[in-house]
Design a protein around this motif. Structure first.
Motif, PDB file in Angstrom:
ATOM      1  N   TRP A  66     -30.756  48.479  50.754  1.00 50.85           N
ATOM      2  CA  TRP A  66     -30.054  49.584  51.426  1.00 50.85           C
ATOM      3  C   TRP A  66     -28.896  50.097  50.583  1.00 50.85           C
ATOM      4  N   GLN A  67     -28.209  49.172  49.911  1.00 46.82           N
ATOM      5  CA  GLN A  67     -27.061  49.550  49.071  1.00 46.82           C
ATOM      6  C   GLN A  67     -27.499  50.305  47.819  1.00 46.82           C
ATOM      7  N   ILE A  68     -28.545  49.826  47.168  1.00 47.70           N
ATOM      8  CA  ILE A  68     -28.985  50.395  45.890  1.00 47.70           C
ATOM      9  C   ILE A  68     -29.917  51.582  46.072  1.00 47.70           C
ATOM     10  N   ARG A  69     -30.728  51.527  47.121  1.00 48.85           N
ATOM     11  CA  ARG A  69     -31.752  52.536  47.395  1.00 48.85           C
ATOM     12  C   ARG A  69     -32.679  52.703  46.186  1.00 48.85           C
ATOM     13  N   PRO A  70     -33.322  51.610  45.752  1.00 53.01           N
ATOM     14  CA  PRO A  70     -34.164  51.688  44.547  1.00 53.01           C
ATOM     15  C   PRO A  70     -35.412  52.525  44.761  1.00 53.01           C
ATOM     16  N   ASP A  71     -35.881  53.107  43.675  1.00 51.41           N
ATOM     17  CA  ASP A  71     -37.155  53.817  43.682  1.00 51.41           C
ATOM     18  C   ASP A  71     -38.309  52.859  43.375  1.00 51.41           C
ATOM     19  N   LEU A  72     -37.985  51.803  42.623  1.00 48.99           N
ATOM     20  CA  LEU A  72     -38.999  50.840  42.187  1.00 48.99           C
ATOM     21  C   LEU A  72     -38.417  49.436  42.257  1.00 48.99           C
ATOM     22  N   ILE A  73     -39.191  48.510  42.834  1.00 49.85           N
ATOM     23  CA  ILE A  73     -38.859  47.091  42.798  1.00 49.85           C
ATOM     24  C   ILE A  73     -39.939  46.396  41.981  1.00 49.85           C
ATOM     25  N   ILE A  74     -39.524  45.685  40.948  1.00 58.82           N
ATOM     26  CA  ILE A  74     -40.437  44.925  40.098  1.00 58.82           C
ATOM     27  C   ILE A  74     -40.314  43.450  40.476  1.00 58.82           C
ATOM     28  N   GLU A  75     -41.439  42.798  40.756  1.00 60.97           N
ATOM     29  CA  GLU A  75     -41.434  41.395  41.143  1.00 60.97           C
ATOM     30  C   GLU A  75     -42.395  40.605  40.272  1.00 60.97           C
ATOM     31  N   THR A  76     -41.910  39.509  39.691  1.00 57.22           N
ATOM     32  CA  THR A  76     -42.815  38.586  39.012  1.00 57.22           C
ATOM     33  C   THR A  76     -43.103  37.435  39.968  1.00 57.22           C
ATOM     34  N   GLY A  77     -44.381  37.089  40.101  1.00 56.84           N
ATOM     35  CA  GLY A  77     -44.796  36.082  41.066  1.00 56.84           C
ATOM     36  C   GLY A  77     -45.246  36.748  42.350  1.00 56.84           C
ATOM     37  N   ILE A  78     -46.535  36.648  42.663  1.00 54.89           N
ATOM     38  CA  ILE A  78     -47.083  37.305  43.850  1.00 54.89           C
ATOM     39  C   ILE A  78     -47.479  36.303  44.920  1.00 54.89           C
ATOM     40  N   ALA A  79     -48.141  35.203  44.527  1.00 52.10           N
ATOM     41  CA  ALA A  79     -48.623  34.187  45.468  1.00 52.10           C
ATOM     42  C   ALA A  79     -49.421  34.838  46.592  1.00 52.10           C
ATOM     43  N   HIS A  80     -48.985  34.649  47.845  1.00 49.88           N
ATOM     44  CA  HIS A  80     -49.715  35.194  48.999  1.00 49.88           C
ATOM     45  C   HIS A  80     -49.359  36.645  49.303  1.00 49.88           C
ATOM     46  N   GLY A  81     -48.350  37.173  48.640  1.00 52.46           N
ATOM     47  CA  GLY A  81     -48.037  38.589  48.779  1.00 52.46           C
ATOM     48  C   GLY A  81     -46.961  38.941  49.779  1.00 52.46           C
ATOM     49  N   GLY A  82     -46.409  37.954  50.484  1.00 54.90           N
ATOM     50  CA  GLY A  82     -45.414  38.272  51.506  1.00 54.90           C
ATOM     51  C   GLY A  82     -44.172  38.938  50.961  1.00 54.90           C
ATOM     52  N   SER A  83     -43.749  38.526  49.766  1.00 57.51           N
ATOM     53  CA  SER A  83     -42.567  39.146  49.169  1.00 57.51           C
ATOM     54  C   SER A  83     -42.836  40.601  48.803  1.00 57.51           C
ATOM     55  N   LEU A  84     -44.036  40.881  48.274  1.00 60.08           N
ATOM     56  CA  LEU A  84     -44.397  42.271  47.981  1.00 60.08           C
ATOM     57  C   LEU A  84     -44.389  43.113  49.251  1.00 60.08           C
ATOM     58  N   ILE A  85     -44.961  42.553  50.312  1.00 63.04           N
ATOM     59  CA  ILE A  85     -45.017  43.273  51.587  1.00 63.04           C
ATOM     60  C   ILE A  85     -43.608  43.522  52.115  1.00 63.04           C
ATOM     61  N   CYS A  86     -42.737  42.516  51.984  1.00 65.88           N
ATOM     62  CA  CYS A  86     -41.338  42.671  52.422  1.00 65.88           C
ATOM     63  C   CYS A  86     -40.677  43.817  51.667  1.00 65.88           C
ATOM     64  N   SER A  87     -40.764  43.799  50.346  1.00 58.29           N
ATOM     65  CA  SER A  87     -40.131  44.852  49.550  1.00 58.29           C
ATOM     66  C   SER A  87     -40.719  46.214  49.872  1.00 58.29           C
ATOM     67  N   ALA A  88     -42.052  46.280  50.024  1.00 68.36           N
ATOM     68  CA  ALA A  88     -42.699  47.564  50.327  1.00 68.36           C
ATOM     69  C   ALA A  88     -42.232  48.110  51.672  1.00 68.36           C
ATOM     70  N   SER A  89     -42.071  47.235  52.649  1.00 68.81           N
ATOM     71  CA  SER A  89     -41.639  47.701  53.973  1.00 68.81           C
ATOM     72  C   SER A  89     -40.204  48.202  53.938  1.00 68.81           C
ATOM     73  N   LEU A  90     -39.355  47.555  53.135  1.00 64.35           N
ATOM     74  CA  LEU A  90     -37.978  48.030  53.003  1.00 64.35           C
ATOM     75  C   LEU A  90     -37.928  49.397  52.323  1.00 64.35           C
ATOM     76  N   LEU A  91     -38.775  49.585  51.326  1.00 60.81           N
ATOM     77  CA  LEU A  91     -38.827  50.894  50.662  1.00 60.81           C
ATOM     78  C   LEU A  91     -39.387  51.958  51.594  1.00 60.81           C
ATOM     79  N   ALA A  92     -40.334  51.561  52.448  1.00 57.87           N
ATOM     80  CA  ALA A  92     -40.872  52.511  53.429  1.00 57.87           C
ATOM     81  C   ALA A  92     -39.776  52.974  54.382  1.00 57.87           C
ATOM     82  N   LEU A  93     -38.907  52.061  54.785  1.00 58.53           N
ATOM     83  CA  LEU A  93     -37.793  52.432  55.664  1.00 58.53           C
ATOM     84  C   LEU A  93     -36.844  53.398  54.954  1.00 58.53           C
ATOM     85  N   LEU A  94     -36.603  53.159  53.658  1.00 50.11           N
ATOM     86  CA  LEU A  94     -35.752  54.084  52.910  1.00 50.11           C
ATOM     87  C   LEU A  94     -36.356  55.485  52.889  1.00 50.11           C
TER      88      LEU A  94
END
Length: 259
Positions: A66-94
């Protein structure tokens, strides 16, 4: 004083108290140590996908997004994908908030912000679940070692199309690997944004907790962070974040780009 400002000042005083309380800091480290054998981080999901994160750290990520309002979040390490989904949902809210402020209609099929995930092995069942998730239109995945030149080149090519970038490192936790990730991806972080290095707590935990892993105290994300900062003055550790959280996998891991 404005009541909002008064509350913010109270919060800063609260954090000062947490930082000064050495006993509480030690107690928090003890709690993390004792909960680790129970795989506490495995027990949480984000919008249905296992995230393998402490809830406190997910909340901290939300505050930074919310503070940075990034256009892109880069993540290393996917595993089951929950972190990707979390970041994507936050960007969707932005995007939703931006569209509302401008009086525009948001087209979910054409997201403006994106998450880029990298993993050396995206297992078929995880890829299938991520691709079936409603947040998937905001997600791009690259399979390959995060420190391979080919992978780094692909990430840089994607990042070239974005202005505000936040990076999260959470793959192989050895010193050399994390240091190589920092050298490759920290330069992509925009000013006043962050590179978050997860699992720096390995350095502060008993060696027995990582005895079956290639990493451990002295060979950890935190040792890589401090080695990186010795040669890089563009980043500083924002220790108020992990001191505020108390319970976190990323002590000394919230690196803010200040130059």
């Amino acid at each position: 004083m404005d009541p909002h400002e008064a509350f913010r000042e109270e919060v800063e005083q609260n954090i000062d108290g947490l930082v000064a309380d050495d006993d509480l800091q030690a107690l928090s480290r003890t709690w993390v140590r004792e909960v680790s054998p129970h795989k506490y981080a495995y027990n949480f999901t984000w919008l249905g996908r296992p995230a393998i994160q402490f809830p406190n750290d997910a909340w901290a990520l939300q505050e930074l997004v919310w503070q940075i309002r990034p256009d892109l979040i880069i993540e290393t390490g996917i595993a089951h994908g929950g972190s990707l989904i979390c970041s994507a949902s936050l960007l969707a809210l932005l995007d939703m908030c931006d569209a509302s402020e401008r009086g525009e209609t948001l087209d979910p099929r054409k997201p403006k912000r994106k998450v880029l995930g990298i993993d050396i092995d995206i297992r078929a069942h995880n890829r299938e679940a991520i691709e079936a998730h409603p947040m998937y239109p905001r997600i791009e995945m690259i399979e390959g070692s995060s420190i391979a030149e080919d992978t780094i080149g692909k990430v840089r090519a994607v990042a070239a199309g974005y202005e505000r970038i936040l990076v999260c490192l959470d793959s192989n936790h050895t010193h050399d690997h994390v240091l190589a990730e920092l050298e490759a991806y920290a330069p992509l972080v925009s000013r006043d944004s962050y590179c978050i290095v997860y699992d720096t707590l390995i350095e502060d935990m008993p060696a027995r907790l990582s005895s079956d892993r290639p990493w451990g105290p002295g060979n950890s994300p935190k040792s890589a962070v401090h080695a990186f900062l010795k040669a890089n003055t563009e980043f500083e550790i924002d220790r108020r974040i992990d001191r505020k959280l108390q319970i976190t996998v990323a002590p000394d891991g919230f690196l803010k780009r200040v130059r």
